[in-house]
Design an enzyme around this catalytic site. Structure first.
Site, PDB file in Angstrom:
ATOM      1  N   GLY A   1      29.276  36.220  42.293  1.00 45.51           N
ATOM      2  CA  GLY A   1      28.013  36.416  42.991  1.00 45.51           C
ATOM      3  C   GLY A   1      27.111  35.213  42.833  1.00 45.51           C
ATOM      4  O   GLY A   1      27.404  34.287  42.091  1.00 45.51           O
ATOM      5  N   GLN A   2      26.004  35.218  43.560  1.00 45.90           N
ATOM      6  CA  GLN A   2      25.064  34.116  43.480  1.00 45.90           C
ATOM      7  C   GLN A   2      23.792  34.614  42.812  1.00 45.90           C
ATOM      8  O   GLN A   2      23.863  35.259  41.789  1.00 45.90           O
ATOM      9  CB  GLN A   2      24.834  33.546  44.876  1.00 45.90           C
ATOM     10  CG  GLN A   2      26.091  32.869  45.419  1.00 45.90           C
ATOM     11  CD  GLN A   2      25.835  32.177  46.732  1.00 45.90           C
ATOM     12  OE1 GLN A   2      24.716  31.791  47.048  1.00 45.90           O
ATOM     13  NE2 GLN A   2      26.887  32.009  47.516  1.00 45.90           N
ATOM     14  N   TYR A   3      22.643  34.315  43.397  1.00 46.17           N
ATOM     15  CA  TYR A   3      21.378  34.690  42.781  1.00 46.17           C
ATOM     16  C   TYR A   3      21.099  36.173  42.943  1.00 46.17           C
ATOM     17  O   TYR A   3      21.354  36.761  43.984  1.00 46.17           O
ATOM     18  CB  TYR A   3      20.219  33.910  43.411  1.00 46.17           C
ATOM     19  CG  TYR A   3      20.339  32.440  43.213  1.00 46.17           C
ATOM     20  CD1 TYR A   3      20.081  31.868  41.976  1.00 46.17           C
ATOM     21  CD2 TYR A   3      20.724  31.614  44.257  1.00 46.17           C
ATOM     22  CE1 TYR A   3      20.198  30.509  41.789  1.00 46.17           C
ATOM     23  CE2 TYR A   3      20.839  30.249  44.083  1.00 46.17           C
ATOM     24  CZ  TYR A   3      20.574  29.705  42.846  1.00 46.17           C
ATOM     25  OH  TYR A   3      20.695  28.361  42.667  1.00 46.17           O
ATOM     26  N   THR A   4      20.524  36.749  41.912  1.00 44.70           N
ATOM     27  CA  THR A   4      20.066  38.124  41.998  1.00 44.70           C
ATOM     28  C   THR A   4      18.897  38.284  41.043  1.00 44.70           C
ATOM     29  O   THR A   4      18.515  37.355  40.333  1.00 44.70           O
ATOM     30  CB  THR A   4      21.197  39.133  41.708  1.00 44.70           C
ATOM     31  OG1 THR A   4      20.751  40.441  42.108  1.00 44.70           O
ATOM     32  CG2 THR A   4      21.595  39.144  40.242  1.00 44.70           C
ATOM     33  N   TYR A   5      18.334  39.450  41.041  1.00 49.02           N
ATOM     34  CA  TYR A   5      17.230  39.777  40.144  1.00 49.02           C
ATOM     35  C   TYR A   5      17.595  41.052  39.408  1.00 49.02           C
ATOM     36  O   TYR A   5      18.098  42.005  40.017  1.00 49.02           O
ATOM     37  CB  TYR A   5      15.940  39.995  40.952  1.00 49.02           C
ATOM     38  CG  TYR A   5      14.869  40.697  40.168  1.00 49.02           C
ATOM     39  CD1 TYR A   5      14.102  40.006  39.231  1.00 49.02           C
ATOM     40  CD2 TYR A   5      14.638  42.057  40.328  1.00 49.02           C
ATOM     41  CE1 TYR A   5      13.138  40.658  38.489  1.00 49.02           C
ATOM     42  CE2 TYR A   5      13.671  42.713  39.591  1.00 49.02           C
ATOM     43  CZ  TYR A   5      12.930  42.008  38.673  1.00 49.02           C
ATOM     44  OH  TYR A   5      11.987  42.649  37.934  1.00 49.02           O
ATOM     45  N   HIS A   6      17.351  41.069  38.114  1.00 48.23           N
ATOM     46  CA  HIS A   6      17.498  42.293  37.327  1.00 48.23           C
ATOM     47  C   HIS A   6      16.192  42.536  36.586  1.00 48.23           C
ATOM     48  O   HIS A   6      15.640  41.608  35.987  1.00 48.23           O
ATOM     49  CB  HIS A   6      18.638  42.184  36.317  1.00 48.23           C
ATOM     50  CG  HIS A   6      19.987  42.085  36.945  1.00 48.23           C
ATOM     51  ND1 HIS A   6      20.434  42.971  37.895  1.00 48.23           N
ATOM     52  CD2 HIS A   6      20.987  41.194  36.763  1.00 48.23           C
ATOM     53  CE1 HIS A   6      21.647  42.629  38.267  1.00 48.23           C
ATOM     54  NE2 HIS A   6      22.010  41.552  37.607  1.00 48.23           N
TER      55      HIS A   6
ATOM     56  N   ILE B   1      26.914  43.748  43.084  1.00 48.82           N
ATOM     57  CA  ILE B   1      28.080  43.773  42.201  1.00 48.82           C
ATOM     58  C   ILE B   1      28.387  42.349  41.771  1.00 48.82           C
ATOM     59  O   ILE B   1      28.432  41.437  42.599  1.00 48.82           O
ATOM     60  CB  ILE B   1      29.299  44.390  42.913  1.00 48.82           C
ATOM     61  CG1 ILE B   1      29.003  45.849  43.266  1.00 48.82           C
ATOM     62  CG2 ILE B   1      30.553  44.280  42.041  1.00 48.82           C
ATOM     63  CD1 ILE B   1      30.073  46.527  44.073  1.00 48.82           C
ATOM     64  N   GLY B   2      28.589  42.181  40.489  1.00 47.49           N
ATOM     65  CA  GLY B   2      29.003  40.893  39.941  1.00 47.49           C
ATOM     66  C   GLY B   2      29.890  41.149  38.742  1.00 47.49           C
ATOM     67  O   GLY B   2      29.459  41.779  37.779  1.00 47.49           O
TER      68      GLY B   2
ATOM     69  N   CYS C   1      22.065  37.282  46.343  1.00 43.77           N
ATOM     70  CA  CYS C   1      23.519  37.106  46.472  1.00 43.77           C
ATOM     71  C   CYS C   1      23.888  36.068  47.521  1.00 43.77           C
ATOM     72  O   CYS C   1      25.023  36.035  47.994  1.00 43.77           O
ATOM     73  CB  CYS C   1      24.207  38.441  46.739  1.00 43.77           C
ATOM     74  SG  CYS C   1      23.855  39.658  45.455  1.00 43.77           S
TER      75      CYS C   1
END
Length: 155
Positions: free
Chosen positions: A7-12, A86-87, A116
């Site tokens: 995956g690429q960029y995400t936020y958690h 999903i990553g 993503c």
């Protein structure tokens, strides 16, 4: 912060349910695509318990919600928002990382990134979709749908 997963960029952050799935794919079949598809199906089954239709799209990992209530994309296609990312990473065919499902995050945190790496689509959550669902409700739905997508192994 960089992590070693697909995956690429995400936020958690607060308001998301993060689920780290650790399964031995040596025992379940060494097929990464089938594993990711099972993760997506698991989330879709859980969302269905709240009468929310999650969908998958060719070329886009994650779970998507069609948004006929929003303006169409410039090409005329329906806008879709991502509700689950999903990553995963595999080490010796054991899975690490997993999924994040938006329950009630501050969606404004996504404003500075292209989640993503997928242009043209937004992000949504259970609460954004008008569902008064809490973390405990989602946890129960995930528990109920897990075995349908990851059946117990014999002996």
């Amino acid at each position: 912060h960089a992590v070693g997963r697909g995956g690429q960029y995400t936020y958690h952050g607060p308001g998301q349910r993060l689920v780290y799935v650790m399964l031995d794919l040596n025992r379940r079949g060494r097929d990464v695509r089938a594993f990711v598809k099972a993760l997506e199906s698991w989330v879709i089954d859980a969302l269905a318990e709240f009468n929310l239709k999650g969908e998958i799209r060719d070329g886009r990992v994650g779970v998507w919600i069609a948004r006929p209530d929003k303006a169409s994309l410039p090409d005329g296609s329906m806008r879709e928002d991502k509700i689950a990312a999903i990553g995963v990473k595999l080490r010796r065919w054991v899975s690490f990382h997993g999924i994040s499902i938006n329950v009630e995050p501050d969606l404004g945190h996504y404003a500075g990134i292209v989640p993503c790496g997928i242009q043209g689509h937004g992000v949504t959550s259970l609460v954004d979709m008008g569902l008064p669902v809490g973390m405990g409700d989602l946890d129960l739905a995930l528990r109920r749908s897990f075995a349908r997508n990851f059946p117990p192994l014999g002996g």
